[in-house]
Design an enzyme around this catalytic site. Structure first.
Site, PDB file in Angstrom:
ATOM      1  N   TYR A  68       1.223  -0.643  -0.244  1.00 16.57           N
ATOM      2  CA  TYR A  68      -0.490   0.003  -0.082  1.00 16.57           C
ATOM      3  C   TYR A  68       1.109   0.868   0.145  1.00 16.57           C
ATOM      4  O   TYR A  68       2.038   1.405  -0.473  1.00 16.57           O
ATOM      5  CB  TYR A  68      -0.395  -0.294   1.002  1.00 16.57           C
ATOM      6  CG  TYR A  68      -2.082   0.560   1.275  1.00 16.57           C
ATOM      7  CD1 TYR A  68      -3.117   0.505  -0.293  1.00 16.57           C
ATOM      8  CD2 TYR A  68      -2.740   1.422   2.237  1.00 16.57           C
ATOM      9  CE1 TYR A  68      -3.915   1.041   0.058  1.00 16.57           C
ATOM     10  CE2 TYR A  68      -3.925   2.478   2.246  1.00 16.57           C
ATOM     11  CZ  TYR A  68      -4.810   2.116   0.782  1.00 16.57           C
ATOM     12  OH  TYR A  68      -5.681   3.018   0.634  1.00 16.57           O
TER      13      TYR A  68
ATOM     14  N   LYS B 147     -21.367 -19.575 -10.622  1.00 17.01           N
ATOM     15  CA  LYS B 147     -20.649 -19.529 -11.022  1.00 17.01           C
ATOM     16  C   LYS B 147     -19.709 -19.727 -11.497  1.00 17.01           C
ATOM     17  O   LYS B 147     -18.168 -19.770 -11.480  1.00 17.01           O
ATOM     18  CB  LYS B 147     -21.549 -18.429 -12.375  1.00 17.01           C
ATOM     19  CG  LYS B 147     -21.036 -18.118 -13.717  1.00 17.01           C
ATOM     20  CD  LYS B 147     -21.352 -19.112 -14.427  1.00 17.01           C
ATOM     21  CE  LYS B 147     -21.282 -19.283 -15.627  1.00 17.01           C
ATOM     22  NZ  LYS B 147     -22.429 -19.575 -16.519  1.00 17.01           N
TER      23      LYS B 147
ATOM     24  N   GLU C 133     -24.716 -13.014 -18.405  1.00 12.50           N
ATOM     25  CA  GLU C 133     -24.737 -14.438 -17.766  1.00 12.50           C
ATOM     26  C   GLU C 133     -26.269 -13.730 -16.842  1.00 12.50           C
ATOM     27  O   GLU C 133     -26.884 -12.903 -16.969  1.00 12.50           O
ATOM     28  CB  GLU C 133     -24.494 -14.997 -16.399  1.00 12.50           C
ATOM     29  CG  GLU C 133     -24.602 -15.878 -16.120  1.00 12.50           C
ATOM     30  CD  GLU C 133     -23.801 -17.303 -16.559  1.00 12.50           C
ATOM     31  OE1 GLU C 133     -23.320 -17.239 -17.309  1.00 12.50           O
ATOM     32  OE2 GLU C 133     -24.883 -18.327 -16.540  1.00 12.50           O
ATOM     33  N   ASP C 134     -27.626 -14.378 -17.049  1.00  6.60           N
ATOM     34  CA  ASP C 134     -29.457 -15.332 -17.207  1.00  6.60           C
ATOM     35  C   ASP C 134     -29.890 -13.524 -17.086  1.00  6.60           C
ATOM     36  O   ASP C 134     -30.124 -13.364 -17.153  1.00  6.60           O
ATOM     37  CB  ASP C 134     -28.971 -15.257 -15.453  1.00  6.60           C
ATOM     38  CG  ASP C 134     -28.709 -16.409 -15.758  1.00  6.60           C
ATOM     39  OD1 ASP C 134     -28.608 -17.538 -16.819  1.00  6.60           O
ATOM     40  OD2 ASP C 134     -28.689 -17.190 -14.570  1.00  6.60           O
TER      41      ASP C 134
ATOM     42  N   ASP D 117     -25.251 -17.502 -21.916  1.00  9.86           N
ATOM     43  CA  ASP D 117     -26.279 -18.746 -21.947  1.00  9.86           C
ATOM     44  C   ASP D 117     -26.469 -19.105 -23.756  1.00  9.86           C
ATOM     45  O   ASP D 117     -26.968 -19.986 -24.042  1.00  9.86           O
ATOM     46  CB  ASP D 117     -27.275 -18.029 -21.362  1.00  9.86           C
ATOM     47  CG  ASP D 117     -27.531 -17.539 -20.155  1.00  9.86           C
ATOM     48  OD1 ASP D 117     -27.733 -18.376 -19.127  1.00  9.86           O
ATOM     49  OD2 ASP D 117     -26.766 -16.681 -19.845  1.00  9.86           O
TER      50      ASP D 117
ATOM     51  N   GLY E 280     -34.765 -18.906 -29.089  1.00 12.00           N
ATOM     52  CA  GLY E 280     -33.944 -16.826 -27.304  1.00 12.00           C
ATOM     53  C   GLY E 280     -32.289 -16.814 -27.814  1.00 12.00           C
ATOM     54  O   GLY E 280     -31.576 -17.397 -29.041  1.00 12.00           O
ATOM     55  N   ALA E 281     -31.967 -17.106 -26.287  1.00  8.92           N
ATOM     56  CA  ALA E 281     -30.601 -16.948 -25.553  1.00  8.92           C
ATOM     57  C   ALA E 281     -29.919 -18.254 -26.460  1.00  8.92           C
ATOM     58  O   ALA E 281     -28.856 -17.810 -27.855  1.00  8.92           O
ATOM     59  CB  ALA E 281     -30.684 -16.615 -24.683  1.00  8.92           C
TER      60      ALA E 281
ATOM     61  N   ASN F 254     -23.366 -29.519 -20.692  1.00  4.73           N
ATOM     62  CA  ASN F 254     -23.311 -29.140 -19.749  1.00  4.73           C
ATOM     63  C   ASN F 254     -22.390 -27.663 -19.909  1.00  4.73           C
ATOM     64  O   ASN F 254     -20.976 -27.876 -20.215  1.00  4.73           O
ATOM     65  CB  ASN F 254     -23.300 -29.681 -18.440  1.00  4.73           C
ATOM     66  CG  ASN F 254     -22.979 -28.778 -17.515  1.00  4.73           C
ATOM     67  OD1 ASN F 254     -22.862 -27.548 -16.874  1.00  4.73           O
ATOM     68  ND2 ASN F 254     -23.032 -29.671 -16.169  1.00  4.73           N
ATOM     69  N   ASN F 255     -22.963 -26.189 -19.866  1.00  6.09           N
ATOM     70  CA  ASN F 255     -22.433 -25.032 -19.650  1.00  6.09           C
ATOM     71  C   ASN F 255     -20.485 -25.356 -19.837  1.00  6.09           C
ATOM     72  O   ASN F 255     -19.723 -24.595 -20.265  1.00  6.09           O
ATOM     73  CB  ASN F 255     -22.143 -23.956 -19.931  1.00  6.09           C
ATOM     74  CG  ASN F 255     -23.728 -23.575 -20.940  1.00  6.09           C
ATOM     75  OD1 ASN F 255     -24.401 -24.686 -21.370  1.00  6.09           O
ATOM     76  ND2 ASN F 255     -24.046 -22.152 -21.409  1.00  6.09           N
TER      77      ASN F 255
HETATM   78  N1  LIG Z   1     -26.627 -26.849 -21.496  1.00  3.90           N
HETATM   79  C1  LIG Z   1     -28.319 -26.797 -21.888  1.00  3.90           C
HETATM   80  O1  LIG Z   1     -28.645 -27.722 -21.254  1.00  3.90           O
HETATM   81  C2  LIG Z   1     -29.164 -25.550 -21.767  1.00  3.90           C
HETATM   82  C3  LIG Z   1     -28.097 -24.462 -22.165  1.00  3.90           C
HETATM   83  C4  LIG Z   1     -28.866 -22.893 -22.286  1.00  3.90           C
HETATM   84  C5  LIG Z   1     -30.550 -23.416 -22.446  1.00  3.90           C
HETATM   85  N2  LIG Z   1     -31.048 -24.216 -22.034  1.00  3.90           N
HETATM   86  C6  LIG Z   1     -32.241 -24.698 -22.153  1.00  3.90           C
HETATM   87  O2  LIG Z   1     -33.394 -23.819 -23.290  1.00  3.90           O
HETATM   88  C7  LIG Z   1     -34.000 -23.769 -22.111  1.00  3.90           C
HETATM   89  C8  LIG Z   1     -33.907 -21.921 -23.864  1.00  3.90           C
HETATM   90  O3  LIG Z   1     -33.401 -21.341 -22.851  1.00  3.90           O
HETATM   91  P1  LIG Z   1     -32.466 -19.876 -23.562  1.00  3.90           P
HETATM   92  O4  LIG Z   1     -31.919 -19.168 -22.260  1.00  3.90           O
HETATM   93  O5  LIG Z   1     -32.567 -19.852 -25.055  1.00  3.90           O
HETATM   94  O6  LIG Z   1     -34.259 -19.578 -22.655  1.00  3.90           O
HETATM   95  P2  LIG Z   1     -35.285 -17.651 -24.652  1.00  3.90           P
HETATM   96  O7  LIG Z   1     -36.331 -17.514 -23.322  1.00  3.90           O
HETATM   97  O8  LIG Z   1     -34.000 -16.766 -24.634  1.00  3.90           O
HETATM   98  O9  LIG Z   1     -35.966 -19.057 -25.168  1.00  3.90           O
HETATM   99  C9  LIG Z   1     -36.745 -19.946 -25.487  1.00  3.90           C
HETATM  100  C10 LIG Z   1     -37.225 -20.579 -26.427  1.00  3.90           C
HETATM  101  O10 LIG Z   1     -38.380 -21.521 -26.577  1.00  3.90           O
HETATM  102  C11 LIG Z   1     -39.989 -20.947 -27.587  1.00  3.90           C
HETATM  103  N3  LIG Z   1     -40.421 -21.612 -26.796  1.00  3.90           N
HETATM  104  C12 LIG Z   1     -41.356 -21.237 -25.579  1.00  3.90           C
HETATM  105  N4  LIG Z   1     -42.447 -22.172 -25.482  1.00  3.90           N
HETATM  106  C13 LIG Z   1     -42.078 -22.928 -26.537  1.00  3.90           C
HETATM  107  C14 LIG Z   1     -42.806 -24.048 -26.587  1.00  3.90           C
HETATM  108  N5  LIG Z   1     -44.183 -24.398 -26.237  1.00  3.90           N
HETATM  109  N6  LIG Z   1     -43.348 -24.455 -28.623  1.00  3.90           N
HETATM  110  C15 LIG Z   1     -42.202 -24.422 -28.625  1.00  3.90           C
HETATM  111  N7  LIG Z   1     -40.896 -22.859 -28.486  1.00  3.90           N
HETATM  112  C16 LIG Z   1     -41.155 -22.683 -27.272  1.00  3.90           C
HETATM  113  C17 LIG Z   1     -39.959 -19.757 -27.343  1.00  3.90           C
HETATM  114  O11 LIG Z   1     -39.978 -18.987 -28.482  1.00  3.90           O
HETATM  115  C18 LIG Z   1     -38.036 -18.218 -27.629  1.00  3.90           C
HETATM  116  O12 LIG Z   1     -38.213 -18.949 -28.248  1.00  3.90           O
HETATM  117  C19 LIG Z   1     -34.148 -23.316 -21.468  1.00  3.90           C
HETATM  118  O13 LIG Z   1     -35.074 -24.978 -20.734  1.00  3.90           O
HETATM  119  C20 LIG Z   1     -32.920 -23.677 -20.659  1.00  3.90           C
HETATM  120  O14 LIG Z   1     -32.963 -24.503 -19.456  1.00  3.90           O
HETATM  121  C21 LIG Z   1     -30.607 -25.426 -21.624  1.00  3.90           C
END
Ligand SMILES: NC(=O)c1ccc[n+]([C@@H]2O[C@H](COP(=O)([O-])OP(=O)(O)OC[C@H]3O[C@@H](n4cnc5c(N)ncnc54)[C@H](O)[C@@H]3O)[C@@H](O)[C@H]2O)c1
Length: 466
Positions: free
Chosen positions: A113, A168, A210-211, A236, A270-271, A391-392
């Site tokens: 320091y 994490k 994240e998230d 994600d 989605g993501a 698994n990420n």
């Molecule tokens: N390593 C892993 O196993 C892993 C990694 C990432 C995400 N995930 C899982 O994937 C899922 C999505 O994650 P995200 O972060 O992309 O979420 P998000 O909210 O960004 O996207 C969800 C997507 O799913 C679609 N969707 C929702 N309900 C639906 C339905 N009934 N029929 C068809 N499509 C539908 C939505 O329109 C959207 O495009 C979650 O369940 C998450 O836990 C798993």
């Protein structure tokens, strides 16, 4: 139906008679109540009673209560206290800061320091790149969230997200020696998040987003990448994409299909889904058909946002329309990152022979893996209680280790693909339909990923300076 697991583990402290049959009665009661006994410790012994800690996995809060009642109902048994072991693990948080230097006397203090530290500050002021050499920046990553899309729990806010971000950070340290720190922001405003992360960036050599909910996460990442000279990585999105690409490379080896001939259906845009599609396109599959909650994504569909428009333009060569079930017909691969229970074995039967099914929605996949196995040759999920867990953790620790070691200023698809290949390569000749990705505890994974990312980053650094 949930099964007992270590995520729901309790320790019941109770008093029991000191009879020869007491231990047997207690353990039998645990089994009959559906619990899984993991430890039995006598913590006190008296002439008229013993005090026992019984530790068991259960499946829910109600189940924990039922099991406790069953033990309390045994003759002469009295439950004193029930502890939830998961909550015990989180008491006071899971991280601490510990100095790397000794501060034993005035001499140490004067160098760590004032006054000595001032010369180090001046050196960095004269040459800002020295911050990577002379401060924690060298090895530190911010785990940034706004708490808007936490696990499967949704928008629970920054304080409730903190246990996940601490976890994490603990994984970063355990698997790759990276010092990560949770940064949970009390705002969900895109501009404000960008401004705050830009302002706190001097301390960090990388940003792990994240998230953060889609579509906001896309803009936040893209703008931060433009504005910062350190890598910005939304786990994600890209952590998932890396592991999916790795797992798919090995799954297609199992079924003997080249990706160039495969029709891949991605459910969820989605993501995770968007990033998977973008990275998979680099592998030139025959076609990708994406579907979301409104069905197949095609250019004629109304209300497409920027992300979906890009996906519509770059996938679905035949401009197919309809439902996820329509898309599955003749598909070689299904990748689900969407929602639970969207289809059954009868839809898998409509896929091409030797189909690959990755049903990754958490905690409940798009299809029960046991149903999928009736017709698919390879099945993967996001769950730890089935083989082939996507698994990420297989990706992000090694990715950041490699980026930090290379002192990288950015991250791109070449590095993501290098990481995916490294994960797939670790499986090597152990490959079979139930082993397409290594275990998250395989000590070879993070160093292999780090080395691949480090090499890819250095190659680009050299190319950009020559
Ligand atoms: N390593 C892993 O196993 C892993 C990694 C990432 C995400 N995930 C899982 O994937 C899922 C999505 O994650 P995200 O972060 O992309 O979420 P998000 O909210 O960004 O996207 C969800 C997507 O799913 C679609 N969707 C929702 N309900 C639906 C339905 N009934 N029929 C068809 N499509 C539908 C939505 O329109 C959207 O495009 C979650 O369940 C998450 O836990 C798993």
């Amino acid at each position: 139906m949930p099964v007992p697991g270590p995520g729901y583990s309790i320790t019941v402290r109770l008093e029991a008679p000191p009879s020869a049959s007491a231990a047997g009665d207690l353990t039998t009661a645990v089994g009959q109540a559906g619990g899984v006994l993991t430890a039995f410790d006598v913590v006190e012994s008296h002439s008229d009673a013993i005090v026992v800690d019984i530790t068991a996995n259960v499946s829910s809060a109600d189940h924990a209560e039922d099991l406790t009642k069953a033990l309390n109902a045994l003759p002469g048994v009295q439950v004193r206290k029930v502890s939830d072991r998961t909550f015990l693990m989180h008491l006071g948080g899971k991280l601490e800061v510990s100095p790397k230097v000794a501060l034993r006397n005035r001499d140490d203090l004067s160098r760590a320091y004032t006054p000595g530290v001032a010369r180090v500050c001046q050196a960095i002021a004269a040459n800002p790149e020295d911050a990577r050499r002379l401060t924690i920046k060298r090895n530190t990553v911010a785990v940034v969230t706004d708490g808007s899309a936490v696990l499967g729990l949704g928008n629970i806010g920054p304080s409730a997200a903190l246990p996940v971000m601490e976890g994490k950070a603990a994984l970063f340290k355990k698997f790759a020696g990276v010092d990560a720190w949770p940064v949970c922001l009390d705002t969900q405003d895109t501009e404000e998040i960008i401004r705050i992360v830009r302002a706190l960036a001097p301390v960090y050599a990388g940003i792990n987003l994240e998230d953060i909910a889609a579509p906001r996460c896309f803009e936040i990442e893209a703008r931060l990448r433009e504005q910062l000279d350190i890598p910005v990585f939304h786990d994600d999105q890209h952590g998932t994409a890396i592991v999916v690409v790795a797992a798919l490379r090995n799954a297609l080896r199992v079924v003997g299909k080249p990706i160039e001939k495969c029709k891949i259906v991605v459910s969820g845009v989605g993501a995770a889904g968007s990033a998977i599609i973008r990275l998979l396109l680099r592998k030139a599959p025959a076609d990708i058909v994406a579907a979301d909650i409104d069905g197949i994504v095609h250019s004629g569909r109304g209300n497409l946002d920027d992300n979906l428009s890009w996906v519509a333009k770059n996938t679905n060569k035949d401009n197919a329309t309809g439902t996820l079930h329509d898309a599955l017909v003749d598909a070689d691969v299904f990748i689900g990152v969407s929602a639970p229970n969207l289809f059954g074995a009868e839809q898998v039967a409509t896929m091409a022979d030797n189909a690959v099914v990755f049903a990754l929605a958490n905690p409940d996949p798009e299809i029960d893996p046991l149903e999928a196995q009736k017709h698919a040759a390879v099945v993967a999920t996001g769950r730890s209680d089935y083989p082939n867990q996507i698994n990420n953790v297989l990706a992000f620790p090694g990715v950041f280790r490699g980026l930090l070691d290379a002192q990288a200023h950015h991250i791109d698809d070449e590095m993501l693909l290098a990481a995916a290949d490294a994960i797939a390569d670790v499986v090597d000749d152990r490959l079979n339909a139930s082993f397409i990705v290594p275990s998250v505890f395989d000590a070879a994974v993070a160093p292999a990923v780090a080395e691949a990312v480090r090499a890819a980053a250095r190659k680009e650094e050299v190319a950009s300076t020559s």
